[in-house]
Motif scaffolding. Structure first.
Motif, PDB file in Angstrom:
ATOM      1  N   PRO A  31      11.168   4.546   3.893  1.00 57.05           N
ATOM      2  CA  PRO A  31      10.099   4.518   2.891  1.00 57.05           C
ATOM      3  C   PRO A  31       9.997   3.139   2.255  1.00 57.05           C
ATOM      4  N   PRO A  32       8.792   2.695   1.925  1.00 55.28           N
ATOM      5  CA  PRO A  32       8.638   1.381   1.295  1.00 55.28           C
ATOM      6  C   PRO A  32       9.121   1.397  -0.151  1.00 55.28           C
ATOM      7  N   ASP A  33       9.665   0.265  -0.567  1.00 51.93           N
ATOM      8  CA  ASP A  33      10.081   0.104  -1.961  1.00 51.93           C
ATOM      9  C   ASP A  33       8.923  -0.352  -2.841  1.00 51.93           C
ATOM     10  N   HIS A  34       7.929  -0.979  -2.216  1.00 50.95           N
ATOM     11  CA  HIS A  34       6.750  -1.450  -2.950  1.00 50.95           C
ATOM     12  C   HIS A  34       5.537  -1.312  -2.041  1.00 50.95           C
ATOM     13  N   LEU A  35       4.384  -1.171  -2.665  1.00 54.29           N
ATOM     14  CA  LEU A  35       3.106  -1.185  -1.972  1.00 54.29           C
ATOM     15  C   LEU A  35       2.243  -2.280  -2.591  1.00 54.29           C
ATOM     16  N   VAL A  36       1.728  -3.181  -1.760  1.00 50.63           N
ATOM     17  CA  VAL A  36       0.807  -4.216  -2.213  1.00 50.63           C
ATOM     18  C   VAL A  36      -0.541  -3.921  -1.572  1.00 50.63           C
ATOM     19  N   LEU A  37      -1.578  -3.845  -2.387  1.00 48.95           N
ATOM     20  CA  LEU A  37      -2.902  -3.449  -1.909  1.00 48.95           C
ATOM     21  C   LEU A  37      -3.939  -4.506  -2.248  1.00 48.95           C
ATOM     22  N   SER A  38      -4.770  -4.841  -1.264  1.00 49.14           N
ATOM     23  CA  SER A  38      -5.922  -5.703  -1.478  1.00 49.14           C
ATOM     24  C   SER A  38      -7.157  -4.979  -0.966  1.00 49.14           C
ATOM     25  N   ALA A  39      -8.152  -4.813  -1.836  1.00 45.96           N
ATOM     26  CA  ALA A  39      -9.377  -4.101  -1.483  1.00 45.96           C
ATOM     27  C   ALA A  39     -10.482  -4.551  -2.427  1.00 45.96           C
ATOM     28  N   PRO A  40     -11.745  -4.467  -2.000  1.00 46.80           N
ATOM     29  CA  PRO A  40     -12.841  -4.795  -2.906  1.00 46.80           C
ATOM     30  C   PRO A  40     -12.762  -3.994  -4.195  1.00 46.80           C
ATOM     31  N   ALA A  41     -13.187  -4.603  -5.287  1.00 50.79           N
ATOM     32  CA  ALA A  41     -13.074  -3.952  -6.592  1.00 50.79           C
ATOM     33  C   ALA A  41     -13.821  -2.628  -6.638  1.00 50.79           C
ATOM     34  N   THR A  42     -14.866  -2.497  -5.844  1.00 46.77           N
ATOM     35  CA  THR A  42     -15.670  -1.276  -5.853  1.00 46.77           C
ATOM     36  C   THR A  42     -15.147  -0.214  -4.893  1.00 46.77           C
ATOM     37  N   ASP A  43     -14.052  -0.489  -4.202  1.00 39.47           N
ATOM     38  CA  ASP A  43     -13.514   0.440  -3.209  1.00 39.47           C
ATOM     39  C   ASP A  43     -12.674   1.500  -3.909  1.00 39.47           C
ATOM     40  N   THR A  44     -13.136   2.722  -3.908  1.00 36.56           N
ATOM     41  CA  THR A  44     -12.439   3.807  -4.591  1.00 36.56           C
ATOM     42  C   THR A  44     -11.296   4.394  -3.772  1.00 36.56           C
ATOM     43  N   ARG A  45     -11.134   3.931  -2.523  1.00 36.49           N
ATOM     44  CA  ARG A  45     -10.060   4.463  -1.687  1.00 36.49           C
ATOM     45  C   ARG A  45      -8.683   4.073  -2.206  1.00 36.49           C
ATOM     46  N   ALA A  46      -8.613   3.056  -3.089  1.00 39.95           N
ATOM     47  CA  ALA A  46      -7.318   2.615  -3.623  1.00 39.95           C
ATOM     48  C   ALA A  46      -6.607   3.751  -4.349  1.00 39.95           C
ATOM     49  N   ALA A  47      -7.386   4.620  -5.010  1.00 42.52           N
ATOM     50  CA  ALA A  47      -6.776   5.726  -5.755  1.00 42.52           C
ATOM     51  C   ALA A  47      -6.006   6.653  -4.828  1.00 42.52           C
ATOM     52  N   GLY A  48      -6.534   6.879  -3.622  1.00 46.47           N
ATOM     53  CA  GLY A  48      -5.844   7.730  -2.670  1.00 46.47           C
ATOM     54  C   GLY A  48      -4.522   7.136  -2.230  1.00 46.47           C
ATOM     55  N   ALA A  49      -4.512   5.809  -2.008  1.00 48.96           N
ATOM     56  CA  ALA A  49      -3.272   5.141  -1.606  1.00 48.96           C
ATOM     57  C   ALA A  49      -2.236   5.230  -2.720  1.00 48.96           C
ATOM     58  N   VAL A  81      -2.662   5.779   5.629  1.00 54.65           N
ATOM     59  CA  VAL A  81      -1.383   5.446   5.012  1.00 54.65           C
ATOM     60  C   VAL A  81      -0.282   6.335   5.568  1.00 54.65           C
ATOM     61  N   ARG A  82      -0.577   7.603   5.787  1.00 55.91           N
ATOM     62  CA  ARG A  82       0.425   8.491   6.382  1.00 55.91           C
ATOM     63  C   ARG A  82       0.844   7.983   7.764  1.00 55.91           C
ATOM     64  N   SER A  83      -0.126   7.529   8.536  1.00 53.81           N
ATOM     65  CA  SER A  83       0.194   6.987   9.850  1.00 53.81           C
ATOM     66  C   SER A  83       1.077   5.750   9.740  1.00 53.81           C
ATOM     67  N   CYS A  84       0.828   4.933   8.723  1.00 56.69           N
ATOM     68  CA  CYS A  84       1.662   3.748   8.500  1.00 56.69           C
ATOM     69  C   CYS A  84       3.099   4.143   8.179  1.00 56.69           C
ATOM     70  N   ARG A 106      11.786  -3.220   1.217  1.00 59.15           N
ATOM     71  CA  ARG A 106      10.783  -3.044   2.271  1.00 59.15           C
ATOM     72  C   ARG A 106       9.426  -2.916   1.580  1.00 59.15           C
ATOM     73  N   VAL A 107       8.485  -3.771   1.946  1.00 61.05           N
ATOM     74  CA  VAL A 107       7.184  -3.800   1.283  1.00 61.05           C
ATOM     75  C   VAL A 107       6.094  -3.538   2.312  1.00 61.05           C
ATOM     76  N   LEU A 108       5.184  -2.645   1.984  1.00 63.81           N
ATOM     77  CA  LEU A 108       4.032  -2.355   2.827  1.00 63.81           C
ATOM     78  C   LEU A 108       2.813  -3.008   2.201  1.00 63.81           C
ATOM     79  N   ALA A 109       2.203  -3.937   2.923  1.00 60.87           N
ATOM     80  CA  ALA A 109       1.001  -4.623   2.453  1.00 60.87           C
ATOM     81  C   ALA A 109      -0.215  -4.019   3.144  1.00 60.87           C
ATOM     82  N   LEU A 110      -1.165  -3.534   2.353  1.00 60.85           N
ATOM     83  CA  LEU A 110      -2.392  -2.918   2.868  1.00 60.85           C
ATOM     84  C   LEU A 110      -3.590  -3.752   2.485  1.00 60.85           C
TER      85      LEU A 110
END
Length: 321
Positions: free
Chosen positions: A232-250, A222-225, A297-301
């Motif tokens: 800076p983005p005004d919003h972050l949209v995230l899609s990840a498997p429900a069991t993926d704990t990396r979402a908390a870091g984002a 995310v830092r690289s992004c 500006r929206v960042l979609a991950l």
């Protein structure tokens, strides 16, 4: 230990942006852009249908929204490519075909079901139904596959392989998509992308980064992004498997930007979740505002098994009418 991220760029450091000409949303809890921004408990349609039919419905809406009068829109001249993402396309139909052949015999099963039993069923159905004359590509995998489909569509456009791309993702709720802790949903989303901006402004899409990440390397990704964005983005949209704990870091890294999680609102769409992240980002930029002023500006991950893809969505507001 320090975070590690091994980056594999699939596009130039500053890839060109392309324009959104049309959108199609066919989900049980959302029939348009506004429905993507509110949580929904619906995960299935009232009437059961195979996955390729969801894909056709969303593509029909997207292509209807992309008026032929718009430069580069379907019907305005130039070839149209098709890129589609799905996690389990064709598997349910294939299993049912095998069961029917076993029970009734091979001569009792229509050969027309063969195309719907392949993993390329949605992309083939869309390309054939609308007579699209450009190349077509099928992308499979988890949520990152949907965002990668968008990245590949942009690359086709910027390299001049076509004038427009119909890119989308679809999902069903068959047993093939069940996973511990998951919340499988069905439906489809579709976007028509083109090299030229439609009349009156609109949303623009730019791939930011694709990388292979370690399980603890999402923060570094995310830092690289962020370093590749103009602001800076005004919003972050995230899609990840429900069991993926990396979402908390984002979420922790971008605490200054509101986070919208696709799976919490729409359920687990698998690969189509990456496309849902893009379409949701477009919805966030679509709110009316001062004429000719930049929108949010929206960042979609989109995160998958060891892969991460980021796409930036910006817009030039059309203003109130």
């Amino acid at each position: 230990m320090p975070e590690t991220v091994r980056t594999v760029l699939r596009a130039p450091a500053r890839p060109s942006a392309v324009a959104v000409a049309g959108l199609g949303v066919r989900l049980p809890g959302a029939s348009g852009l506004s429905g993507l921004l509110a949580p929904s408990a619906l995960r299935r349609f009232a009437n059961e249908a195979p996955e390729h039919e969801h894909a056709l419905a969303a593509a029909t809406d997207a292509m209807a929204a992309a008026s032929p009068r718009t430069p580069g829109a379907p019907g305005a001249g130039g070839s149209t490519a098709t890129v589609w993402a799905s996690s389990t396309a064709g598997l349910a139909a294939y299993a049912q075909t095998c069961a029917d052949i076993t029970e009734f015999g091979p001569g009792r099963v229509s050969p027309r079901r063969t195309a719907h039993s392949a993993f390329t069923a949605p992309v083939t159905a869309v390309s054939v139904r609308f007579g699209l004359d450009g190349p077509y590509l099928n992308v499979t995998g988890e949520q990152d596959a949907g965002a990668q489909a968008v990245t590949e569509a942009v690359r086709m456009l910027t390299r001049g392989r076509c004038e427009r791309v119909v890119v989308g993702g679809s999902a069903d709720t068959s047993a093939w998509r069940s996973r511990p802790g998951g919340d499988p949903a069905e439906g489809a989303l579709c976007v028509v992308l083109q090299r030229h901006a439609p009349y009156g402004g609109g949303a623009a899409v730019r791939p930011v980064l694709r990388a292979r990440t370690a399980r603890d390397g999402i923060d570094a990704f995310v830092r690289s992004c962020l370093e590749r964005l103009d602001g800076p983005p005004d919003h972050l949209v995230l899609s990840a498997p429900a069991t993926d704990t990396r979402a908390a870091g984002a979420r922790a890294l971008l605490c200054a930007a509101p986070l919208l999680r696709v799976e919490e609102r729409l359920g687990d769409l698998g690969a189509a979740g990456g496309v849902a992240a893009l379409v949701t980002a477009v919805a966030l930029t679509a709110a009316p505002g001062p004429l000719e002023q930049p929108g949010p500006r929206v960042l979609a991950l989109a995160l998958g098994s060891g892969n991460a893809v980021a796409v930036e969505v910006t817009s030039r507001r059309k203003g109130p009418r």
